[in-house]
Design a protein around this motif. Structure first.
Motif, PDB file in Angstrom:
ATOM      1  N   PHE A  41      53.518  -8.328   3.451  1.00 15.04           N
ATOM      2  CA  PHE A  41      52.692  -9.502   3.170  1.00 15.04           C
ATOM      3  C   PHE A  41      53.292 -10.729   3.832  1.00 15.04           C
ATOM      4  CE2 PHE A  41      52.694  -6.611  -0.442  1.00 15.04           C
ATOM      5  CZ  PHE A  41      51.337  -6.328  -0.568  1.00 15.04           C
TER       6      PHE A  41
ATOM      7  N   ALA B  22      59.741  -8.194  -9.039  1.00 11.60           N
ATOM      8  CA  ALA B  22      58.339  -7.759  -9.074  1.00 11.60           C
ATOM      9  C   ALA B  22      57.394  -8.930  -9.351  1.00 11.60           C
ATOM     10  CB  ALA B  22      58.171  -6.667 -10.128  1.00 11.60           C
ATOM     11  N   ASP B  23      57.870  -9.916 -10.101  1.00 15.87           N
ATOM     12  CA  ASP B  23      57.034 -11.086 -10.411  1.00 15.87           C
ATOM     13  C   ASP B  23      56.798 -11.972  -9.198  1.00 15.87           C
ATOM     14  OD1 ASP B  23      56.984 -10.274 -13.002  1.00 15.87           O
ATOM     15  OD2 ASP B  23      58.646 -11.567 -13.634  1.00 15.87           O
TER      16      ASP B  23
ATOM     17  N   LEU C 243      49.448  -0.924   2.681  1.00 14.92           N
ATOM     18  CA  LEU C 243      48.739  -2.188   2.453  1.00 14.92           C
ATOM     19  C   LEU C 243      49.456  -3.294   3.215  1.00 14.92           C
ATOM     20  CD1 LEU C 243      46.416  -3.527   0.816  1.00 14.92           C
ATOM     21  CD2 LEU C 243      48.112  -4.051  -0.929  1.00 14.92           C
TER      22      LEU C 243
ATOM     23  N   THR D  78      56.471 -10.916  -5.958  1.00 13.43           N
ATOM     24  CA  THR D  78      55.788 -10.291  -4.815  1.00 13.43           C
ATOM     25  C   THR D  78      54.287 -10.189  -5.090  1.00 13.43           C
ATOM     26  OG1 THR D  78      56.142  -8.078  -5.718  1.00 13.43           O
ATOM     27  CG2 THR D  78      57.819  -8.919  -4.206  1.00 13.43           C
ATOM     28  N   PRO D  79      53.485 -10.150  -4.041  1.00 12.00           N
ATOM     29  CA  PRO D  79      52.030 -10.084  -4.245  1.00 12.00           C
ATOM     30  C   PRO D  79      51.588  -8.807  -4.962  1.00 12.00           C
ATOM     31  CG  PRO D  79      52.547 -10.715  -1.986  1.00 12.00           C
ATOM     32  CD  PRO D  79      53.831 -10.304  -2.623  1.00 12.00           C
ATOM     33  N   ASP D  80      52.258  -7.710  -4.739  1.00 10.12           N
ATOM     34  CA  ASP D  80      51.784  -6.444  -5.309  1.00 10.12           C
ATOM     35  C   ASP D  80      52.546  -6.026  -6.563  1.00 10.12           C
ATOM     36  OD1 ASP D  80      54.168  -5.701  -4.253  1.00 10.12           O
ATOM     37  OD2 ASP D  80      53.395  -4.140  -2.932  1.00 10.12           O
ATOM     38  N   GLY D  81      53.391  -6.906  -7.092  1.00  6.71           N
ATOM     39  CA  GLY D  81      54.071  -6.612  -8.347  1.00  6.71           C
ATOM     40  C   GLY D  81      55.113  -5.518  -8.248  1.00  6.71           C
ATOM     41  N   ARG D  82      55.654  -5.323  -7.047  1.00  3.78           N
ATOM     42  CA  ARG D  82      56.734  -4.343  -6.884  1.00  3.78           C
ATOM     43  C   ARG D  82      57.968  -5.075  -6.358  1.00  3.78           C
ATOM     44  NH1 ARG D  82      54.742   0.538  -3.343  1.00  3.78           N
ATOM     45  NH2 ARG D  82      54.602  -1.111  -1.782  1.00  3.78           N
TER      46      ARG D  82
END
Lengths: 297, 274
Positions: free
Chosen positions: A105, A62-63, A148, A65-69
């Protein structure tokens, strides 16, 4: 050169220039990130019939990736920028946009290639753009909320077609050695092995007796044709499997090949592996040459 | 080399247009050249030497205006690069149409700050006047890029006709916040006056507190955790500085579609505790 009873042929793999991109696919959890990424990289074993070669490069926390997932980095390779753009759009549109909770992304900087730029029109006018930190994202309304997607991803020059051949006593032993190689190679960033499970059993040669075909079975490495053709196989070889590598750089391909061949040698003669070789076209077609003995030196 | 610094000698009787004093326009000019620059005021012109004491060297990427008052109009207008620090207040049209660089106002900013800007960043440590990030009268589009951060309160019609970019208001915003907005994002940590999002076509109004009265032309669309808010929060963290005042950013919001009288493709997001 003999390592753990495995003879390393004095030959080289011949690779070609390709265009590539990295896309980060995220989802609510890793399971659904895998669903989206596996679907997106399905039917992408060879540019000959699939339009592109694609695979999952690595898992991302999660750290990362751009969306924190949780997410996955996916690499796509094609023979031209036009074909790459077509494949990216088609695969994101059909496989990631459709997958529950997904988002996509760019994972690399380079010449821009449309990612969500055209897919946004699926929003039928209700799509919304957000420019955050100089990057444009599209919010496309879908039935589970919003898809997104970054507007573009980056395209870079890459290397495709690195390879090596594992020659063993039986199909089971060749497969076990190749599985060990894939386990080791999948830890190398910047490279993918696009064939099923990373392994290919239908290595090909250029040309065919049939005019319509540009490539056909690599008869010199088919054990059942020993005696009928000018075979490259000694009597103790009962099966040959190949691992093909596409990498973002020459170094990535070299690192992946080194990790794979070393893993095969670790299995060794005790595991039924006798030789490691590589495929080339005499060095006249591809600009990148990966000499097995140099890689292992 | 020492930083170029202009100290206002006295408060001018009339508004003075100082748009000629931007780091990119001053680049390559020597001390005497700068002192000879003419600044329009009313129906005549003043020289820089008439208004300011100059210290430091010319041709610098940063400029400080000391003892600034709200009589200095169009500070940093159309600037392309560099930094302007304003110690004091900033008159109207600060950062008008700017394309790059940064303006920091240590006092308050009058009306039309960031009006029609296309890029760069403006930070106002105090309050901002009306039409923050808005459009000049007659213009079809207001702010078209960049970011504006207001530590204090903003006046009426913040983001009027805004087309793109980010406006962050740590305090309260006046009436008609985001009026006639075309796109972009406005975040208000305090309270908003009446009729927020009036005539909003597209774009996002993210409000920490619901307006006293929800405009009738906004319809409730339910509660969501929107992914782009995570990206926005990460951007704030990455930018640090003044952006951090807007963290933690609520990721769970109640979404209202509107303004339905102008298409309903915009949104007002009300922050919820997650």
């Amino acid at each position: 050169m003999i390592l753990n009873g495995v003879a390393i042929d004095d030959t080289f793999a011949e690779a070609f220039g390709m265009r590539a991109t990295r896309i980060i696919v995220t989802a609510l959890n890793l399971k659904w990130a895998y669903e989206a990424a596996r679907t997106m990289t399905g039917f992408a074993t060879s540019v000959i019939g699939c339009g592109c070669e694609a695979g999952i490069e690595c898992e991302l926390t999660a750290d990362e990736t751009p969306d924190g997932r949780p997410g996955l980095a996916v690499l796509l390779f094609a023979v031209s920028s036009k074909e790459l753009a077509k494949q990216v759009e088609r695969r994101i549109g059909q496989c990631v946009l459709t997958s529950p909770t997904s988002a996509a992304f760019s994972g690399i900087d380079g010449e821009p290639v449309a990612l969500g730029k055209n897919l946004r029109f699926f929003g039928d006018g209700y799509q919304m753009s957000k420019v955050i930190g100089g990057r444009r994202y599209w919010r496309v309304p879908v039935m589970d909320g919003e898809f997104l997607c970054e507007e573009t991803t980056g395209m870079v020059r890459a290397v495709g077609g690195g390879n090596f051949l594992v020659l063993a006593t039986s199909p089971a032993e060749a497969l076990a050695a190749c599985e060990a190689a894939i386990d080791a190679m999948s830890k190398v960033r910047g490279a993918i092995m696009p064939f099923p499970g990373g392994i290919v059993r239908s290595g090909s040669k250029v040309g065919s007796k049939y005019k319509a075909l540009s490539a056909s079975t690599n008869d010199a490495y088919c054990p059942t044709l020993r005696g009928a053709v000018d075979s490259a196989l000694s009597p103790d070889i009962g099966a040959v499997l190949e691992i093909v590598i596409d990498g973002l750089t020459e170094t990535d391909v070299r690192n992946a090949m080194r990790a794979g061949v070393k893993a095969v040698c670790d299995v060794g003669a005790a595991g039924g592996v006798h030789r490691v070789s590589a495929g080339n076209y005499g060095g006249k077609l591809g600009p990148f040459h990966f000499h097995l003995r140099e890689i292992l030196a | 080399m020492t930083e170029l610094c202009l100290t206002l000698k006295h408060t001018p009787a009339q508004m003075v247009d100082v748009s000629a004093l931007t780091p990119d326009l001053l680049a390559g000019k020597g001390r005497e050249d700068i002192l000879r620059i003419e600044l329009p005021t009313g129906n005549r012109k003043l020289r820089v030497a008439d208004l300011f004491d100059l210290s430091g060297d010319g041709a610098q990427s940063s400029l400080t205006i000391r003892a600034s008052t709200d009589r200095l109009a169009s500070i940093g207008a159309h600037m392309q690069s560099g930094t302007i620090a304003i110690e004091g207040d900033c008159g109207p049209y600060g950062g008008l149409g700017m394309r790059g660089g940064k303006i920091v106002v240590h006092g308050t900013a009058a009306a039309f700050v960031g009006c029609g800007m296309r890029g760069g960043a403006i930070e106002v440590r105090g309050d901002a006047g009306d039409f923050l990030g808005g459009a000049l009268p007659g213009d079809k589009q207001g702010m078209r890029g960049g970011s504006v951060v207001i530590h204090g309160n903003a006046g009426d019609r913040a983001g009027d006709r805004m087309r793109r970019g980010l406006v962050l208001i740590a305090g309260d915003a006046g009436a008609y916040c985001g009026s006639r907005m075309l796109a972009g994002t406005i975040v208000v940590s305090g309270r908003v006056g009446h009729s927020p999002g009036f005539g909003l076509k597209r774009g996002t109004l993210l409000l920490a507190h619901p307006p006293a009265e929800m405009p009738a032309k906004f319809q409730d669309a339910g509660e969501y955790e929107l992914l782009f808010l995570t990206l926005l929060a990460k951007h704030f963290e990455h930018e640090g500085g003044s952006f951090k005042a807007f963290l933690p950013l609520s990721r769970r919001v109640r979404r209202y579609c509107g303004d339905l009288a102008t298409g309903g493709k915009g949104e007002m997001l009300l922050g919820l505790s997650s």
